[in-house]
Each structure stands twice: as C-alpha cells, then as structure tokens.
Design a protein around this motif. Structure first.
Motif: not given
Length: 432
Positions: A61-76, A80-82, A297-304
């Motif tokens: 799961t951690v590897r896939n986040y960084h390797a595929s469709a990496t984006a920021n949540a709740a920002r776009g 990918w973001a949604t 929950e301010g700031g970019t979360p630890n998405i992976p």
C-alpha cells in the motif's frame, strides 16, 4: 560488570514442558510468511510492543501510493485527488468501526500516539482548564502520557493559571489502582488519563469498577498504544472521552496515529495545528473554528500512512481481534511458565504477579547478576530481539539496570517462547 557469554552454539538445557498449554488457539507458523521481514529471518522478534512487523499488504500500500497516482487529498477535483479523498474517508470510517466509535467524525488522524496525546493537552487543556483544576495520571506510564501534562501545567502557569497533577498508584498486577484513583478524584478533577494496556507491565486497565463513581465533569483519556492491534478495543464500552492509538504498533507504518474524541467534548476543542485544510475560517471579528475532525487536522496528512493504516486494520479484522488476543494470552502464559522457576528471574508488576489467564503479550523481568542492557545484548547474540532499559518511563529514567521486556504478536510461536526461556535459563546458570 565484565563477563564472557557462552558461544552462540552453546546448547541450552532441554526443559520438559507442562502439558497444560495446548497449541489450540494459536495462529499457525505459516502466518509469518505474510510478514516479509520475518519470512526468512533467523532472529526471533520479541519486541512487538515497540513496533509491529508489517504485513506484505501494508508494504504494498505504501509503495503503490508513491508509485501510482500520487496526489494530495482534499486539495483538487481531478480524479487522482478525489480518489484519495474518498479512500481516506473510507479509512476513517473503518477506524471508527474498529475501535467502536459512534461516528467517523470522532476520528482524528495524527502523526502518532504521542502527537495525539499532545493534541488533547493543546486542543482541550489549554482552554478548558481553570486555575486549581486537577489531572490524575500515573508516573509509571509512558512519557507520552506524562510529559504532555507537565508541559501543559508549565504553559498554563506562564499565563497565571495553576493546575495540579495528581499521581495515582499501580497495582502489583500492573493495572491502575482503582481504589487509589477513587480516593483522589476530587471536586477539581477534570481529567483522568490511563494506559489501557501498560507498555512495560502488561496489565489491562478498563476502570469497570470505577465507571459509576467518575463524575461527568471528569473526562477519561485512554492510551491505547499497546492494546490497539493486540486485543479488541471498544472506546464506547470503555467510557472514553479521548483515546489514542499508534498505527505502527498495529501493523501500519510509522508516523500515523489516531485520536478518538467523543462527540461530547467537541465543543471544548480548539485547533492545535491550524493551517491548510483546518476546518476554520477568518471572520471580521477574528477566527472562527469549524467542525471535527478537520478542526484538528491542519496541513497535508500522511496519506500513505493513513492508507497503510486502513490496510493494516483490514488485515487485523481478517485475523479477528479476539483470536489475536487469545494467541497472545497463550504465549504470555507459556513465557511465564518457562521463566517462573529460572533462578534469579524477578518479574516487574504485571501478569507475572497475577493469577489465571492474564496477560496480553507483554512481560518484563530482570535477572540477577547481569544488567538488563547486557542481558539484551547477549540475547541478541543468540538471535532474540527484546527491548531493554527503562522503556520511556520518566519516573524510572535514573534507574541503574532497567528491565528486559518481551512482547509478542501473531507471528510469535510457542517454539520462539520455548527457545527464549531455555536460553535465559542457560544464561542464569552462568550469572546467578
């Protein structure tokens, strides 16, 4: 002291096992194959209270986040973001179900259990506590459940508000002393904080006998860093107002924690980390806070990390938390059975001083004639990986020897425990 350990190939004595410990209720040895770090390792990992090993699914799961469709949540609004926004919402809902929370809005993702406890101090304590209020705590708890309250007291004192920190005792079985707590709850008590499963002693505290005697004005905070992922936890059944969890101790990645905040405390919370995505806004009069959980929950979360937590909870659900707890209970009894008659072994408070089917995978002890640090070093030479020292307990920071802590999980087997106790017995013959 100086000593020369036996050669690693020095055989340990063969000990006949008591027949009262059947393997029924244990996970099969093949479960280790799901944990890549253990699948081919020659060492016996006995430090799951410090951090758990990670199943392959979590690593992927951690590897896939960084390797595929990496984006920021709740920002776009692009796919990918949604998609990530929806996945994090799903993890929040799964987390709520896993710990028995009434609503996903009671779940806050943090950087860890330490960050979660500090969030309680900063988001609730700074504004809710008044001059003369009291917090009940245990000096024997982990530093993360002690130092934030001291910092809170110091910070409030700088603004002219003085609060009291009232210590309570622990029992020989490693639990919070309910009678002592009951005696110390006073008219100015505002918070009672306890370790659900003690990180050194291994005693389980649920305050069942105190529930009806705790006034509504007293909030209850549980540190579930050790119980989460090791046994079933139901925050509603515990009567918790706050509860914190460490993701890395429940198969997930480091840097992710959970703060549970009961809905009744939400009106008293203030942002402690305002920034992007914080549910707050500027007004003509200044600053207006929003709703939970975005409030904290301010700031970019630890998405992976959050995604990995969701995968870890899925894995734990597949094993079944009652089964996980039963596995650790069997191993605890086996460990106690193997160590109890070893000359020079002295158990710290905990299941070693209890009776019956107690213990959830944590046992701490000392051995006469050798310091805990030296014993841990020698055990590592034989392939047994244990924690030694004072285990992040501020009250024990000046202790000379500390203790050895053994902690298990589903990838620990009876053979691991038997080999470990045999080795301790062999070492005891040299040092005691």
């Amino acid at each position: 002291m100086e000593f020369s350990p036996s050669r690693p190939d020095h055989p340990a004595p063969v000990v006949t096992r008591s027949p009262e410990f059947p393997p029924a209720g244990l996970f099969p040895p093949q479960v280790r194959d799901s944990f890549p770090a253990l699948a081919e390792a020659g060492e016996v990992y006995l430090d799951s209270a410090a951090t758990t090993q990670k199943p392959r699914s979590v690593i992927d799961t951690v590897r896939n986040y960084h390797a595929s469709a990496t984006a920021n949540a709740a920002r776009g609004t692009y796919p990918w973001a949604t998609a990530l926004t929806q996945q994090i919402a799903a993890v929040r809902a799964r987390t709520a179900r896993f710990i028995g929370a009434g609503d996903p809005g009671e779940i806050v993702f943090t950087a860890g259990a330490t960050a979660a406890l500090n969030a309680v101090a900063l988001s609730w304590g700074l504004t809710a506590l008044r001059d003369g209020d009291e917090i009940l705590y245990s000096p024997a708890d982990h530093a993360a459940n002690v130092l934030p309250w001291y910092l809170l007291r110091d910070t409030l004192a700088r603004f002219g508000r003085r609060i009291e920190l009232v210590p309570y005792r622990m029992t020989p079985s490693g639990r919070a002393d309910s009678a002592d707590i009951a005696d110390k709850i006073g008219p100015r008590t505002r918070l009672l904080t306890v370790s659900h499963l003690h990180h050194v002693f291994g005693g389980l505290t649920a305050l069942d006998d105190l529930r009806d005697r705790i006034p509504d004005r007293v909030l209850v905070c549980y540190d579930c860093s050790q119980s989460g992922g090791h046994l079933p936890v139901d925050v509603a059944a515990l009567g918790a107002d706050f509860a914190v969890f460490a993701g890395h101790k429940m198969f997930a990645a480091p840097g992710t924690g959970v703060l549970y905040c009961h809905r009744r405390v939400h009106p008293d919370l203030r942002p402690f980390l305002p920034g992007g995505a914080t549910d707050a806004r500027l007004t003509t009069d200044g600053f207006e806070t929003g709703r939970m959980p975005g409030l904290l929950e301010g700031g970019t979360p630890n998405i992976p990390g959050i995604l990995a937590l969701g995968t870890a909870l899925e894995a734990l659900d597949s094993y079944g938390m009652p089964a996980v707890a039963a596995h650790n209970r069997i191993l605890t009894r086996r460990l106690l059975d193997g160590l109890r008659d070893v000359p020079g072994v002295d158990f710290l408070p905990g299941p070693g001083h209890g009776a019956g089917d107690t213990g959830y995978g944590i046992v701490s002890f000392t051995l006469d004639g050798i310091s805990a640090a030296d014993l841990g070093f020698v055990l590592a030479e034989y392939g047994f990986l244990v924690r030694t020292g004072t285990h992040c307990v501020p009250a024990a920071a000046d202790a000379e020897t500390g203790s050895v802590r053994v902690s298990t999980h589903i990838y620990t087997g009876l053979a691991d425990i038997d080999h470990f106790t045999d080795r301790v017995r062999a070492l005891a013959e040299e040092f005691v």
